[in-house]
Enzyme design. Sequence first.
Site, short mmCIF file in Angstrom:
data_model
loop_
_atom_site.label_atom_id
_atom_site.label_comp_id
_atom_site.label_asym_id
_atom_site.label_seq_id
_atom_site.Cartn_x
_atom_site.Cartn_y
_atom_site.Cartn_z
N TYR A 285 41.89 48.04 50.51
CA TYR A 285 40.76 47.62 51.23
C TYR A 285 41.33 46.12 51.81
CZ TYR A 285 39.33 45.80 46.67
OH TYR A 285 39.16 45.22 45.52
N LYS A 286 42.69 45.72 51.72
CA LYS A 286 43.21 44.53 52.23
C LYS A 286 43.94 45.17 53.18
CE LYS A 286 43.03 42.45 47.52
NZ LYS A 286 41.70 41.52 47.82
N ASP B 4 51.20 45.19 40.49
CA ASP B 4 50.12 45.19 41.32
C ASP B 4 50.22 44.85 42.54
OD1 ASP B 4 47.58 44.52 42.47
OD2 ASP B 4 46.64 43.82 40.46
N ARG C 194 41.93 29.95 51.89
CA ARG C 194 42.79 30.96 51.83
C ARG C 194 42.94 31.76 53.15
NH1 ARG C 194 42.69 35.94 47.65
NH2 ARG C 194 41.26 36.38 49.15
N PHE D 154 45.44 37.76 39.19
CA PHE D 154 44.16 37.90 39.69
C PHE D 154 43.19 38.30 38.09
CE2 PHE D 154 40.38 40.49 40.98
CZ PHE D 154 39.82 39.52 41.82
#
Lengths: 389, 389
Positions: free
Chosen positions: B215-216, B190, B364, B121
Amino acid sequence: MRAEKLDAADELRGKRDAFVLDDVVYLDGNSLGALPAVVPGRVEDVVRRQWGELRIRSWEESGWWTAPERIGDRIAPLVGAAPGQIVVGDSTSVNVFKALVGAVRMAGEGRDEILVDATTFPTDGYIAESAARMTGCTLRPVAPADVPGALGDRTAAVLLNHVDYRTGRLHDLPALTAAAHGAGAYAVWDLCHSAGALPVGLDEHGVDLAVGCTYKYLNGGPGSPAYLYVRRELQDRFDSPLPGWNSHAEPFGMRSGYEPAPGALRGRVGTPDILSMLALEAALEVWDGVPVEAVRAKSLALTDFFLECVAEYVPEGRVECLTPVPHAERGSQIALRCDDAGDVMKRLVEQGVVGDFRAPDVLRFGFTPLYVGFADVERAARVLAQTLG
Amino acid sequence: MRAEKLDAADELRGKRDAFVLDDVVYLDGNSLGALPAVVPGRVEDVVRRQWGELRIRSWEESGWWTAPERIGDRIAPLVGAAPGQIVVGDSTSVNVFKALVGAVRMAGEGRDEILVDATTFPTDGYIAESAARMTGCTLRPVAPADVPGALGDRTAAVLLNHVDYRTGRLHDLPALTAAAHGAGAYAVWDLCHSAGALPVGLDEHGVDLAVGCTYKYLNGGPGSPAYLYVRRELQDRFDSPLPGWNSHAEPFGMRSGYEPAPGALRGRVGTPDILSMLALEAALEVWDGVPVEAVRAKSLALTDFFLECVAEYVPEGRVECLTPVPHAERGSQIALRCDDAGDVMKRLVEQGVVGDFRAPDVLRFGFTPLYVGFADVERAARVLAQTLG
């Protein structure tokens, strides 16, 4: 009687209704501002509707993505900045790091010294030490008054507090900024204890970079995000040590090469903390129609009155005032020193007068002009006098 | 019929009621998790009572001050960490900076290269570049599979993603960590796209440092604070580049000299963002009694079923699956490539199937086992097939 008259003449008196208050005299708004009445409903909407119903769509539809710069522009007039120079996000400590490293990089080679306010709130000093270490600079602590004499052709940047967190002393931002510029150095100001309490004039005085928290006089809530100001003319040269994807020119391009966004956005880092950020945005609405000059005038009247009452009620010599008497040198707090300050503050709080204690011997009273009145001041001084015995 | 049976046999089915959902098929929980039902009430209490009534007292009385390490300990079992090794705060980007600089400093002289996942990312790559620049290292992007061959006696640290944000590929954390250690380098992971979706085993596999967002799959809310893991044996040597006052051994001593706190607290920086942090704490309650192994089993069943349905409904060749089929290489999302992905996702969203689009050509779909069911999966595949025409 005197307090009543002052309250009756107070133009900002009505603003008190914009806050959730009780019968406590709250003189700790310089640590955590009181809750603005508009905040709970707004936060509920952010949680239930924006997050709960719209979910991912809110990044665009609820304006989440652009919140850091939008709220930055809301803070801008309070610190004398034109739009497009402030972004909100991260803690004050993290922003001090961005600002100082950014300033040293602008200063360029041959300038390898950072001056820091020797009386600074500790985090600024710790972070300045790290910024110095990571940019190959040395860090020199200097009393703010001695900064002009300490500046030299090796000075890259000076980090100063606009108002001293302990004593409440207001430093001379225009003169010290001009002195830094005279030596070819960059001036970085920490506005934690001045923004929202007095005019700052960032643009007018040519400040280079500035940071501040939003949970004191700006009432953003516990740990609400801090902000970073980078003067417009310097933005193209601002080279952040924390170039997160939010500061990319094209964040959703998902490109492996970093290209900084133009303008203030370059100060952003990671995904913004939306709940805290939008609570702050709501809190800033209480400033609608409030000129910061009126706030300053009331702040000085409040602290003047407190000093008068203390002089009148408290036996001479029982406390020592650490805050300068001249208006030009006073922020919006009064710091009183006495050996038993820790115990005294505990007893004040028990009696509904909330200030705070700073080790080892300081009583700190903050005066937030938007919700503190003159009767509060008198009551605080009376309770203090009784407590000091 | 098949979906109904799978749903009926799903042990985690009841967890769906712990979230605020509607008739949308929400397959974007790998970007922003849905709202846990417990959160709005908790946030209201934090705002109205803790901030509004208790004000400054809440730093102690409401446990605000210790929230970063307390919530870190709540996350710990989800990533296979014993207590005392995780603190919550700041963004993922800021934590990547702390972790990488910390790792390089531990590696010591003679090790001046950082390897970074070439498919990372973007923010991890940008921040790694900054960490390298500020520690005198060079940064080398390497495909995760090529890391073992790229490691050498100059490698200080390797920064890898446990699950690739784009393809959903799960990288081999145990093997790659062991390879890094074999070369005398530190492994920094990560976990943004794995924590809460599958077992991580930080302690078991000897990971050195790790970061992740909340937050995922952890459903902490938009931009909720990230976390930093520092393995216990390394904590005394963790030398943070952001030594804010919250990481001081005695933060309220207000001392000018920095002395780092012992343990995980050393990873703290500035004042924690309380509203977002306590929303996250409430959100983590949905994990009570949920073994992460059960989550992993359901996640694989969901993605298996989605792949089956897509194979059955979507004309062959219309989309290309970028996500590996073997379980050992799959996270909790499916990425499908097609030239018109941007347009397709727009039309899916209009029909109540929410995934996301990653430029230039990826659809996605994230599968959050706590609230996505098998009927959702089938519906998503049917709508996708209709949309693809």
